[in-house]
Design a protein around this motif. Structure first.
Motif, short mmCIF file in Angstrom:
data_model
loop_
_atom_site.label_atom_id
_atom_site.label_comp_id
_atom_site.label_asym_id
_atom_site.label_seq_id
_atom_site.Cartn_x
_atom_site.Cartn_y
_atom_site.Cartn_z
N GLN A 155 2.55 5.76 9.56
CA GLN A 155 2.26 4.33 9.41
C GLN A 155 1.37 3.83 10.53
OE1 GLN A 155 6.02 2.36 8.72
NE2 GLN A 155 6.20 3.27 6.70
N ARG A 156 1.55 4.35 11.72
CA ARG A 156 0.68 3.96 12.83
C ARG A 156 -0.77 4.34 12.53
NH1 ARG A 156 3.28 6.23 17.15
NH2 ARG A 156 4.54 4.36 17.29
N ARG A 157 -0.97 5.51 11.94
CA ARG A 157 -2.34 5.93 11.59
C ARG A 157 -2.97 4.95 10.60
NH1 ARG A 157 -2.94 11.92 9.73
NH2 ARG A 157 -5.11 11.24 9.64
N VAL A 158 -2.19 4.49 9.63
CA VAL A 158 -2.71 3.53 8.65
C VAL A 158 -3.04 2.20 9.34
CG1 VAL A 158 -2.22 2.22 6.55
CG2 VAL A 158 -1.53 4.63 6.71
N TYR A 159 -2.12 1.70 10.15
CA TYR A 159 -2.38 0.44 10.86
C TYR A 159 -3.58 0.55 11.79
CZ TYR A 159 1.93 -1.56 9.00
OH TYR A 159 2.90 -2.04 8.17
N ASP A 160 -3.71 1.69 12.46
CA ASP A 160 -4.87 1.92 13.33
C ASP A 160 -6.17 1.89 12.51
OD1 ASP A 160 -3.23 2.14 15.53
OD2 ASP A 160 -3.39 4.34 15.67
N ALA A 161 -6.11 2.41 11.28
CA ALA A 161 -7.29 2.42 10.41
C ALA A 161 -7.75 1.00 10.07
CB ALA A 161 -6.98 3.19 9.12
N ALA A 175 0.85 -1.20 0.00
CA ALA A 175 0.00 0.00 0.00
C ALA A 175 0.88 1.24 0.00
CB ALA A 175 -0.91 0.02 1.22
N THR A 176 0.50 2.19 -0.83
CA THR A 176 1.09 3.52 -0.79
C THR A 176 -0.03 4.46 -0.39
OG1 THR A 176 2.67 2.96 -2.53
CG2 THR A 176 2.28 5.31 -2.12
N VAL A 177 0.20 5.19 0.70
CA VAL A 177 -0.83 6.09 1.23
C VAL A 177 -0.21 7.47 1.37
CG1 VAL A 177 -2.45 6.54 3.12
CG2 VAL A 177 -1.85 4.17 2.53
N THR A 178 -0.77 8.43 0.64
CA THR A 178 -0.32 9.82 0.77
C THR A 178 -1.49 10.65 1.29
OG1 THR A 178 -0.85 10.29 -1.54
CG2 THR A 178 1.40 9.66 -1.06
N ALA A 179 -1.16 11.59 2.17
CA ALA A 179 -2.21 12.45 2.74
C ALA A 179 -1.58 13.75 3.22
CB ALA A 179 -2.91 11.75 3.90
N GLU A 180 -2.24 14.84 2.95
CA GLU A 180 -1.78 16.14 3.44
C GLU A 180 -1.77 16.14 4.97
OE1 GLU A 180 -0.10 19.66 3.59
OE2 GLU A 180 -0.44 18.63 1.68
N SER A 181 -2.70 15.43 5.57
CA SER A 181 -2.76 15.39 7.04
C SER A 181 -1.56 14.69 7.66
CB SER A 181 -4.07 14.75 7.50
OG SER A 181 -4.15 13.40 7.07
N PHE A 182 -0.72 14.02 6.86
CA PHE A 182 0.51 13.42 7.35
C PHE A 182 1.62 14.46 7.53
CE2 PHE A 182 -0.26 8.98 5.24
CZ PHE A 182 -1.12 8.63 6.26
N ARG A 183 1.45 15.62 6.92
CA ARG A 183 2.51 16.63 6.95
C ARG A 183 2.88 16.96 8.40
NH1 ARG A 183 4.52 19.10 2.85
NH2 ARG A 183 2.68 18.82 1.52
N GLY A 184 4.18 16.97 8.67
CA GLY A 184 4.68 17.26 10.01
C GLY A 184 4.76 16.05 10.92
N GLN A 185 4.23 14.91 10.48
CA GLN A 185 4.29 13.69 11.28
C GLN A 185 5.50 12.86 10.86
OE1 GLN A 185 0.55 11.67 10.64
NE2 GLN A 185 -0.49 12.91 12.17
N THR A 186 6.06 12.14 11.80
CA THR A 186 7.14 11.21 11.45
C THR A 186 6.56 10.07 10.61
OG1 THR A 186 6.82 9.79 13.38
CG2 THR A 186 8.31 11.70 13.64
N ARG A 187 7.44 9.39 9.91
CA ARG A 187 6.99 8.25 9.11
C ARG A 187 6.36 7.19 10.00
NH1 ARG A 187 7.35 8.26 3.84
NH2 ARG A 187 9.17 9.58 4.06
N VAL A 188 6.90 7.00 11.20
CA VAL A 188 6.33 6.03 12.13
C VAL A 188 4.90 6.43 12.51
CG1 VAL A 188 6.51 5.07 14.47
CG2 VAL A 188 8.54 5.25 13.04
N ALA A 189 4.67 7.70 12.78
CA ALA A 189 3.33 8.18 13.14
C ALA A 189 2.37 8.01 11.97
CB ALA A 189 3.38 9.64 13.58
#
Length: 78
Positions: free
Chosen positions: A51-57, A35-49
């Motif tokens: 990815q955590r959002r995606v896994y939480d989803a 999966a490749t997931v891009t989102a403006e709401s990721f801006r300013g978040q670490t890559r770990v954060a």
């Protein structure tokens, strides 16, 4: 029961409404996806954060219904 690419996309989009999600079935078995997931709401978040959002989803389906997910996240470039 395996998850479909459409199921994964829908779950991510529901949790991250601004996400653009691209799913590839790596093995044709419904258990191994990339999966490749891009989102403006990721801006300013670490890559770990991000990815955590995606896994939480995915609501705990990793390792169970969804065996493997190769994940790349980021922010839109344009």
């Amino acid at each position: 029961m395996a998850m479909t690419a459409a199921d994964i996309t829908a779950m991510i989009a529901a949790a991250i409404p601004d996400a653009v999600v691209e799913i590839t079935d790596l093995a044709g078995d419904g258990d191994h996806y990339a999966a490749t997931v891009t989102a403006e709401s990721f801006r300013g978040q670490t890559r770990v954060a991000q990815q955590r959002r995606v896994y939480d989803a995915l609501g705990g389906r990793m390792g169970g219904v969804l065996h493997a997910l190769q994940l790349k996240t980021g922010v839109p470039t344009s």
